[in-house]
Motif scaffolding. Structure first.
Motif, PDB file in Angstrom:
ATOM      1  N   GLU A 199    -120.107  44.606 -66.394  1.00 50.23           N
ATOM      2  CA  GLU A 199    -119.771  43.801 -65.402  1.00 50.23           C
ATOM      3  C   GLU A 199    -121.033  43.084 -64.790  1.00 50.23           C
ATOM      4  OE1 GLU A 199    -116.007  45.340 -63.274  1.00 50.23           O
ATOM      5  OE2 GLU A 199    -117.608  46.672 -63.078  1.00 50.23           O
TER       6      GLU A 199
ATOM      7  N   ASN B 286    -115.313  36.520 -57.879  1.00 52.59           N
ATOM      8  CA  ASN B 286    -116.624  36.189 -58.763  1.00 52.59           C
ATOM      9  C   ASN B 286    -117.572  35.467 -58.601  1.00 52.59           C
ATOM     10  OD1 ASN B 286    -113.600  36.258 -60.685  1.00 52.59           O
ATOM     11  ND2 ASN B 286    -115.165  37.750 -61.092  1.00 52.59           N
TER      12      ASN B 286
ATOM     13  N   TRP C 269    -121.420  43.325 -72.628  1.00 50.42           N
ATOM     14  CA  TRP C 269    -121.371  44.999 -72.871  1.00 50.42           C
ATOM     15  C   TRP C 269    -121.673  44.816 -74.437  1.00 50.42           C
ATOM     16  CZ3 TRP C 269    -118.001  48.165 -75.857  1.00 50.42           C
ATOM     17  CH2 TRP C 269    -118.440  49.301 -75.672  1.00 50.42           C
TER      18      TRP C 269
ATOM     19  N   GLU D  11    -113.045  53.880 -59.732  1.00 51.30           N
ATOM     20  CA  GLU D  11    -113.641  52.395 -60.313  1.00 51.30           C
ATOM     21  C   GLU D  11    -112.764  51.944 -61.125  1.00 51.30           C
ATOM     22  OE1 GLU D  11    -117.608  52.612 -61.729  1.00 51.30           O
ATOM     23  OE2 GLU D  11    -117.596  50.590 -62.346  1.00 51.30           O
ATOM     24  N   LYS D  12    -112.447  50.432 -61.070  1.00 54.20           N
ATOM     25  CA  LYS D  12    -111.561  49.589 -62.015  1.00 54.20           C
ATOM     26  C   LYS D  12    -112.582  48.918 -62.633  1.00 54.20           C
ATOM     27  CE  LYS D  12    -108.053  45.990 -61.206  1.00 54.20           C
ATOM     28  NZ  LYS D  12    -107.234  45.684 -60.219  1.00 54.20           N
ATOM     29  N   VAL D  13    -112.491  48.803 -63.894  1.00 53.81           N
ATOM     30  CA  VAL D  13    -113.009  47.588 -64.859  1.00 53.81           C
ATOM     31  C   VAL D  13    -112.061  46.747 -65.158  1.00 53.81           C
ATOM     32  CG1 VAL D  13    -114.612  46.901 -66.633  1.00 53.81           C
ATOM     33  CG2 VAL D  13    -114.965  48.991 -65.310  1.00 53.81           C
TER      34      VAL D  13
ATOM     35  N   ASP E  79    -111.488  42.266 -66.442  1.00 48.52           N
ATOM     36  CA  ASP E  79    -112.002  40.998 -66.862  1.00 48.52           C
ATOM     37  C   ASP E  79    -112.640  40.352 -65.599  1.00 48.52           C
ATOM     38  OD1 ASP E  79    -111.926  41.275 -69.397  1.00 48.52           O
ATOM     39  OD2 ASP E  79    -109.956  40.525 -69.395  1.00 48.52           O
ATOM     40  N   ARG E  80    -111.751  40.130 -64.410  1.00 50.27           N
ATOM     41  CA  ARG E  80    -112.148  39.664 -63.198  1.00 50.27           C
ATOM     42  C   ARG E  80    -112.186  40.866 -61.989  1.00 50.27           C
ATOM     43  NH1 ARG E  80    -108.419  34.537 -64.525  1.00 50.27           N
ATOM     44  NH2 ARG E  80    -107.409  36.182 -65.497  1.00 50.27           N
ATOM     45  N   ASN E  81    -112.997  40.622 -61.012  1.00 53.86           N
ATOM     46  CA  ASN E  81    -112.971  41.763 -60.246  1.00 53.86           C
ATOM     47  C   ASN E  81    -111.959  41.628 -59.104  1.00 53.86           C
ATOM     48  OD1 ASN E  81    -114.273  39.776 -58.931  1.00 53.86           O
ATOM     49  ND2 ASN E  81    -116.057  40.711 -58.568  1.00 53.86           N
ATOM     50  N   THR E  82    -111.164  40.403 -59.127  1.00 55.75           N
ATOM     51  CA  THR E  82    -110.006  40.534 -58.462  1.00 55.75           C
ATOM     52  C   THR E  82    -108.787  39.936 -59.130  1.00 55.75           C
ATOM     53  OG1 THR E  82    -110.517  38.188 -57.600  1.00 55.75           O
ATOM     54  CG2 THR E  82    -111.136  39.753 -56.200  1.00 55.75           C
TER      55      THR E  82
ATOM     56  N   PHE F 206    -105.639  43.031 -63.976  1.00 56.39           N
ATOM     57  CA  PHE F 206    -105.084  44.509 -64.436  1.00 56.39           C
ATOM     58  C   PHE F 206    -106.584  45.091 -64.916  1.00 56.39           C
ATOM     59  CE2 PHE F 206    -101.332  41.932 -64.608  1.00 56.39           C
ATOM     60  CZ  PHE F 206    -100.554  42.656 -63.540  1.00 56.39           C
TER      61      PHE F 206
ATOM     62  N   PHE G 128    -113.563  49.061 -77.579  1.00 58.46           N
ATOM     63  CA  PHE G 128    -114.644  49.116 -76.294  1.00 58.46           C
ATOM     64  C   PHE G 128    -114.235  49.825 -75.311  1.00 58.46           C
ATOM     65  CE2 PHE G 128    -111.376  46.233 -74.833  1.00 58.46           C
ATOM     66  CZ  PHE G 128    -111.521  46.357 -73.849  1.00 58.46           C
TER      67      PHE G 128
ATOM     68  N   PRO H 117    -116.117  53.597 -75.072  1.00 57.81           N
ATOM     69  CA  PRO H 117    -117.184  54.065 -74.176  1.00 57.81           C
ATOM     70  C   PRO H 117    -117.394  53.729 -72.814  1.00 57.81           C
ATOM     71  CG  PRO H 117    -117.769  52.225 -75.799  1.00 57.81           C
ATOM     72  CD  PRO H 117    -116.429  53.077 -76.259  1.00 57.81           C
ATOM     73  N   LEU H 118    -116.162  52.557 -72.488  1.00 56.98           N
ATOM     74  CA  LEU H 118    -116.143  52.179 -71.052  1.00 56.98           C
ATOM     75  C   LEU H 118    -115.578  53.550 -70.390  1.00 56.98           C
ATOM     76  CD1 LEU H 118    -116.208  49.901 -68.927  1.00 56.98           C
ATOM     77  CD2 LEU H 118    -113.919  49.294 -69.849  1.00 56.98           C
TER      78      LEU H 118
ATOM     79  N   ASN I 276    -118.116  56.077 -69.837  1.00 58.28           N
ATOM     80  CA  ASN I 276    -119.229  55.401 -68.723  1.00 58.28           C
ATOM     81  C   ASN I 276    -118.403  55.749 -67.476  1.00 58.28           C
ATOM     82  OD1 ASN I 276    -121.370  55.150 -70.258  1.00 58.28           O
ATOM     83  ND2 ASN I 276    -120.717  52.801 -70.756  1.00 58.28           N
ATOM     84  N   LEU I 277    -117.319  55.565 -67.308  1.00 58.54           N
ATOM     85  CA  LEU I 277    -116.727  55.701 -66.052  1.00 58.54           C
ATOM     86  C   LEU I 277    -116.550  57.117 -65.671  1.00 58.54           C
ATOM     87  CD1 LEU I 277    -113.721  52.709 -66.160  1.00 58.54           C
ATOM     88  CD2 LEU I 277    -116.177  52.789 -65.000  1.00 58.54           C
TER      89      LEU I 277
ATOM     90  N   ARG J  92    -119.761  58.341 -64.444  1.00 56.97           N
ATOM     91  CA  ARG J  92    -120.094  58.018 -63.069  1.00 56.97           C
ATOM     92  C   ARG J  92    -119.363  58.617 -62.208  1.00 56.97           C
ATOM     93  NH1 ARG J  92    -120.504  51.474 -62.728  1.00 56.97           N
ATOM     94  NH2 ARG J  92    -122.029  51.120 -64.572  1.00 56.97           N
TER      95      ARG J  92
ATOM     96  N   ARG K 118    -121.071  62.105 -61.711  1.00 51.65           N
ATOM     97  CA  ARG K 118    -122.453  61.982 -61.188  1.00 51.65           C
ATOM     98  C   ARG K 118    -122.297  61.422 -59.637  1.00 51.65           C
ATOM     99  NH1 ARG K 118    -125.411  57.714 -64.804  1.00 51.65           N
ATOM    100  NH2 ARG K 118    -124.453  56.644 -62.990  1.00 51.65           N
TER     101      ARG K 118
END
Lengths: 779, 329
Positions: free
Chosen positions: A641, A706, A767, B233-235, B237-240, B243, B313, B316-317, B320-321, B324, B327
């Motif tokens: 990101e 964004n 990524w 946490e949500k990943v 393609d866009r942060n708003t 989905f 993908f 690993p995503l 990693n989440l 976090r 941690r």
């Protein structure tokens, strides 16, 4: 400068109307008895049409008629015209293939209009379109440049253009460039993909066409970037009728970005159907239709080489590009990868020799044409990424390398190796100001702090320069009513920028009258005598200067009337602060009184009645807006990101007429630029030729979350090429942003060994680049 | 033809009893509409053609957030915006407030409901476009084919269908051990969150246990995890307004000496149901909350994943989440 004059951040006079929903866009306008047009699009990327059976569709409920190209041909309707024909390097002319409004025997891209249904409701038209039986014989298709260039690739237009190369064009001095490369100390090379973009105006294209039997006149209401061009094309090329038989009205326009300049298939069908069926015809693109058949943007691949001497001075630039223009030539399509932008490849630098070689390619995709910047963003992207790469490979800091090679203030006017004559600029000064405001000095400290939080921090710089607002002039008409209201009639077309506000400001400034007393009329070919339209960031630099030239003429006319009122010689009259006075005396007469007298035969003297003028103003040359974008990003290595930390812009757009509107242009433009860099990509499936990004679900637009908060400032370095000293602001943000953001991403990823990534630099791609760099370093 | 809603009868009952009667009357031909943020798209795409739409927005009993002796009760028709802004939710179950605030866009959260969000249908675009896939009652899966575009699809639990739960709040419900109260004309039943969501092996045409006559009334959040350490946490393609590609929700109790006493951790968008990560929970329980524990836990997060062509993908995503979440919470 008055309270509402030039240089003031006046709020837009348009906004109240728009914000209260009182705007009138094409789809807000309806005519009694109107019918609805729906277009059947090709489902295939390439196919021969052996037959079209419209029997069932014609019999469907509410259907008034079904049209195919055979009907249009029988009526003698002309094909869509092409206006740009860059010649082959060997001098051969470009072959222009026919582009009918509806497919003539063959379809060449998914979404190509094939047939049209006119019905009493849109729902009935859509349902009937499902009943049209088209017998397709599928042919092999090719959708991307690399595949189209391969030997044996399917030919989009048969043998008309061997190898799918529409034209192989060149610019610059090949021999001198070759010589420069031979004495180079270092040659830096880069290969780039300039991703294909869908224009996605908030208001889709639309048309409302009506034919009046009594006057034998067509009226077309269509959001555009200039109604006069459309009128001319419809009259001369499509309908083949005298100019006065066509009236085009462009009401409010909700975004255009180049795409609404062009003549498209569907409005032609609407206009023809309006006469044929004797009813007004409404057509509006839906979003899916927009993705399929709006003229797309960009879509180039570029190989660029920069020759440098041992001190890092640029010796020569060589660029070889392929531009995809789709299956047909949109009006300026072939110019975009060639004449429109290539001359800007040398950028802001003294590069003594340059040579560009471009193959304009055809593929089975929607036509590609101008999209905000039209060739100059592609050029700036190539050069600014190349300079960045050179900086890394030579170990010379980016600022130092740019500064060494910048065109210096004393060099202007500067003739570049690719033929442009740059007007003015203080590049190094602006870059320094931007560096200071972006606190580049403190970047390494911030990078180290970000690293502690698991973030890869990157800093990207671009120094863009672009060419705009040259070319044709504009001829506004200005007139005062007896009650003191000023009307400005002008042939540019606001698409949301706020032209009315700025034109009114220019007039308010000169006449000393409130903005409320000024009306700006545009868009109707019956009300506006001439117009070139809006595009290439020309409206305020050219249109504004033309308004200024016209009102000066009015003031001269006013002086004649004042001289009669004051019983003085016109040469002794001066106009200031809303009054005409005899120079050196306190004897004066107000503008209001002069306007009143202008309509009074007893008072105005021996001059023409009324207070009005028309004047043509053409700029002396193009303007060259320029500036520095500095983008700071954090990349999350664990998710890919990206987050903007800082974004600094220092622009030179000449004199700012209205800083508020100018910022709006720059911010919106920069978001479009970063959208291309990070998200947007119009993708066709290589196997089937289907458009994979046919909705906003798949075509990723940037959203407010964004986008960075822009830290914006500007330095006014006026251009000598128009009377107001303005450089165009409409496209500059887009041109500067894309390379700055790209350079920032690469800088961030350089920490893990990534040296290259292509647009769009999506989270996934970032990524993946990190992953593959890490697995390489682990191996 | 798209974009034109087919005709249906619209009912806007003011009370539950009326709604239940209507549902019984129309059976499988009825469509329950909550905020309508998804329903109308289904209709416009003509992929779903109900005879009757039962709009639940007029039923006051389904709205609101109430504190009870056992915890919190949230009416199914409570909007996501209200949940995200509610002081009690924020104070005690910040995890839910955060997740509700990450759904779509402010406009959608203002209208969209918690019941609708957890119960929304699969976002597989093949299914959504009206193709006759397994989930739509057909006999193929388009996303799972070699040519299928399945970037958004599942890593786990594929059973003919490879769709995932797209909800941002559903994993939270599983993490917080929420209970779902369901009414029908036959009476009321209460199910734990991990029984409310069902995968394709159980019923390929449903994402939840809700049957045609059922209405989701209330979601109960027990006090057990109130005030715990949360991570969301949500990943995307866009942060708003997008989905999740993967999201993670965890609730953790950590002793004064830094040892993880108890934890529930759940990932969304990797399986048809919210995926509770039992292996991760077992590994970290009794270990100190630190980088090493997190790294170890992450390595087991995606164990058993069966990626499709385009969604490797996510492994690993997801790892990693999870790392976090352990941690950084």
């Amino acid at each position: 400068m008055g309270n509402f004059g030039i240089g003031q951040a006046v709020r837009r006079v348009e906004d109240k109307r728009f914000l209260t929903g009182a705007g009138q866009y094409t789809d807000d306008i309806n005519k009694p008895g109107q019918l609805y047009l729906h277009i059947l699009h090709s489902p295939h990327a390439h196919a021969d049409i052996s037959s079209i059976d419209t029997t069932a569709a014609k019999a469907a409920p509410g259907v008034v008629g079904v049209l195919t190209q055979a009907d249009l041909d029988a009526l003698g309707i002309g094909d869509i015209l092409n206006l740009a024909a860059p010649p082959h390097k060997d001098g051969r002319a470009l072959e222009v293939p026919a582009r009918p409004a509806l497919a003539r025997g063959r379809v060449r891209y998914v979404g190509e209009p094939v047939a049209a249904v006119v019905a009493d409701t849109l729902a009935n038209a859509k349902d009937a379109a499902d009943l049209i039986e088209v017998d397709y014989k599928e042919l092999p298709a090719v959708v991307d440049i690399a595949d189209a260039a391969k030997p044996g690739a399917p030919l989009v237009h048969g043998t008309e253009a061997p190898g799918n190369v529409w034209t192989h064009w060149q610019l610059g001095d090949e021999a001198a460039t070759k010589a420069a490369f031979e004495k180079a100390h270092k040659v830096v090379k880069i290969d780039l993909i300039n991703n294909r973009i869908a224009p996605t105006a908030m208001e889709p294209r639309g048309a409302l066409a009506e034919y009046d039997v009594a006057t034998e006149r067509y009226t077309l209401i269509q959001g555009s970037q200039g109604s006069h061009k459309l009128r001319d094309w419809f009259a001369k090329n499509i309908l083949k009728v005298p100019l006065d038989k066509v009236r085009v009205i462009s009401p409010d326009v909700g975004g255009a970005f180049g795409m609404k300049n062009f003549l498209f298939n569907e409005p032609i069908v609407a206009v023809v159907a309006s006469k044929l069926y004797g009813k007004p015809i409404k057509w509006m693109a839906d979003r899916a239709g927009s993705f399929l058949n709006d003229a797309h943007g960009r879509d180039q691949i570029n190989h660029a080489e920069l020759a440098l001497d041992k001190d890092g001075m640029f010796l020569g630039l060589r660029v070889s590009s392929f531009g995809n223009v789709g299956a047909y030539l949109s009006q300026f399509g072939a110019a975009i990868p060639t004449m429109a932008g290539c001359a800007m490849l040398v950028g802001a630098y003294r590069t003594p020799a340059a040579y560009v070689d471009v193959r304009v390619m055809m593929t089975n995709t929607a036509p590609v044409d101008a999209y905000r910047g039209a060739g100059r963003p592609e050029a700036a992207y190539v050069m600014e990424r190349l300079v960045d790469k050179a900086s890394r490979e030579l170990g010379i800091p980016a600022a130092e390398l740019r500064r060494k090679n910048f065109i210096r203030p004393e060099d202007f006017p500067y003739k570049t190796a690719l033929g442009h004559k740059y007007d003015s600029g203080r590049y190094a000064e602006l870059m320094d100001a931007a560096y200071k405001r972006a606190d580049v000095a403190g970047f390494e400290t911030r990078r180290a702090a970000a690293k502690k939080n698991g973030k890869l921090r990157g800093l990207g710089i671009s120094y863009y320069v672009e060419a705009c607002a040259g070319g044709q002039g504009e001829q506004p008409h200005l007139k005062f009513d007896a009650d003191g209201k000023l009307t400005i009639i002008i042939g540019t077309q606001d698409n949301g920028q706020g032209h009315r506000t700025v034109y009114a400001q220019i007039a308010a400034d000169a006449f000393g009258i409130p903005i409320e007393n000024i009306v700006v009329k545009q868009g109707d070919t019956d009300e506006v005598p001439t117009g070139v339209g809006t595009g290439g960031s020309r409206s305020i630099p050219v249109g504004g200067s033309a308004v200024r030239a016209t009102l000066l003429k009015m003031i001269e006319h006013g002086k004649d009337i004042a001289s009669n009122l004051l019983e003085a010689s016109a040469q002794d009259i001066e106009f200031d602060a809303g009054a005409f006075k005899i120079a050196g005396t306190d004897r004066k007469v107000s503008l209001k009184d002069v306007i009143g007298a202008s309509f009074d035969d007893a008072k105005r003297g021996d001059v023409k009645p009324g207070l009005y003028a028309a004047e043509t103003y053409a700029p002396a040359g193009a303007t060259f807006p320029n500036g520095c974008h500095i983008c700071e990003v954090d990349v999350d290595a664990e998710t890919g990101e990206l987050e903007f930390v800082n974004y600094t812009i220092q622009d030179d757009l000449g004199y700012a007429m209205n800083p508020l509107l100018m910022e709006g242009q720059i911010f919106g433009g920069a978001v479009q630029g970063l959208g291309q860099c990070l998200f947007e990509h119009a993708v066709y499936d290589k196997e089937t030729g289907q458009l994979m990004t046919g909705s906003f679900m798949d075509y990723t637009m940037p959203r407010a979350g964004n986008t960075p908060r822009f830290n914006y400032a500007y330095t006014e370095v006026p251009t000598p090429n128009n009377t107001l000293g303005i450089k165009g602001a409409g496209e500059a943000g887009t041109i500067g942003a894309t390379p700055a953001v790209a350079n920032a991403v690469i800088d961030a990823l350089s920490a893990v060994g990534v040296t290259h990534i292509d647009m769009p630099m999506t989270g996934l791609k970032i990524w993946q680049a990190i992953q593959s760099a890490q697995s390489k370093s682990a191996a | 033809m798209k974009d034109m809603m087919p005709k249906f009868d619209l009912f806007q009952p003011a009370d539950i009893e009326t709604a239940l009667k209507l549902l019984d009357k129309y059976g499988a031909k009825a469509w329950k509409m909550a905020g309508g943020q998804d329903s109308l798209d289904w209709f416009k795409d003509r992929a779903k053609r109900p005879d009757a739409v039962i709009d639940l927005s007029g039923i006051e009993a389904l709205k609101g957030i109430r504190e009870t002796a056992a915890g919190l009760e949230i009416g199914a028709m409570t909007t996501l915006a209200e949940i995200a802004a509610n002081p009690i939710v924020k104070e005690k179950f910040g995890l839910l407030a955060t997740a509700a605030g990450r759904v779509a866009s402010p406009q959608i959260r203002t209208v969209g409901t918690i019941g609708g969000n957890v119960s929304q249908d699969a976002r597989c675009w093949y299914y959504r476009s009206g193709l006759d896939c397994y989930r739509a009652g057909g006999n193929t899966c388009y996303a799972g084919t070699p040519q299928g575009m399945n970037r958004e699809h599942c890593l786990f639990g594929a059973s003919r269908c490879v769709a995932v739960t797209p909800s941002d709040t559903a994993p939270v419900m599983v993490a917080l051990e929420a209970e779902f109260v369901i009414r029908s004309s036959k009476g009321e039943r209460v199910l734990p969150a991990d029984k409310y969501f069902i995968g394709p092996a159980v019923n390929i045409t449903h994402m939840t246990v809700l049957e045609p006559g059922d209405i989701l009334m209330t979601i109960r959040i027990p006090s057990k995890w109130a005030g715990a350490k949360f991570y969301y946490e949500k990943v995307a393609d866009r942060n708003t307004w997008d989905f999740p590609l993967v999201n993670v929700a965890s609730a953790m109790k950590v002793k004064a000496d830094g040892v993880i006493e108890d934890i529930r951790i759940v990932c969304g968008a990797v399986e048809c149901v919210p995926r509770r990560l039992n292996a991760v929970e077992d590994i970290v329980k009794g270990s100190p909350q630190n980088e090493d524990t997190a790294t170890l836990a992450a390595s087991s997060a995606a164990r058993g994943a069966a990626p499709l062509n385009f969604n490797h993908f996510k492994i690993p995503l997801m790892e990693n989440l999870v790392k976090r979440a352990i941690r950084d919470s």
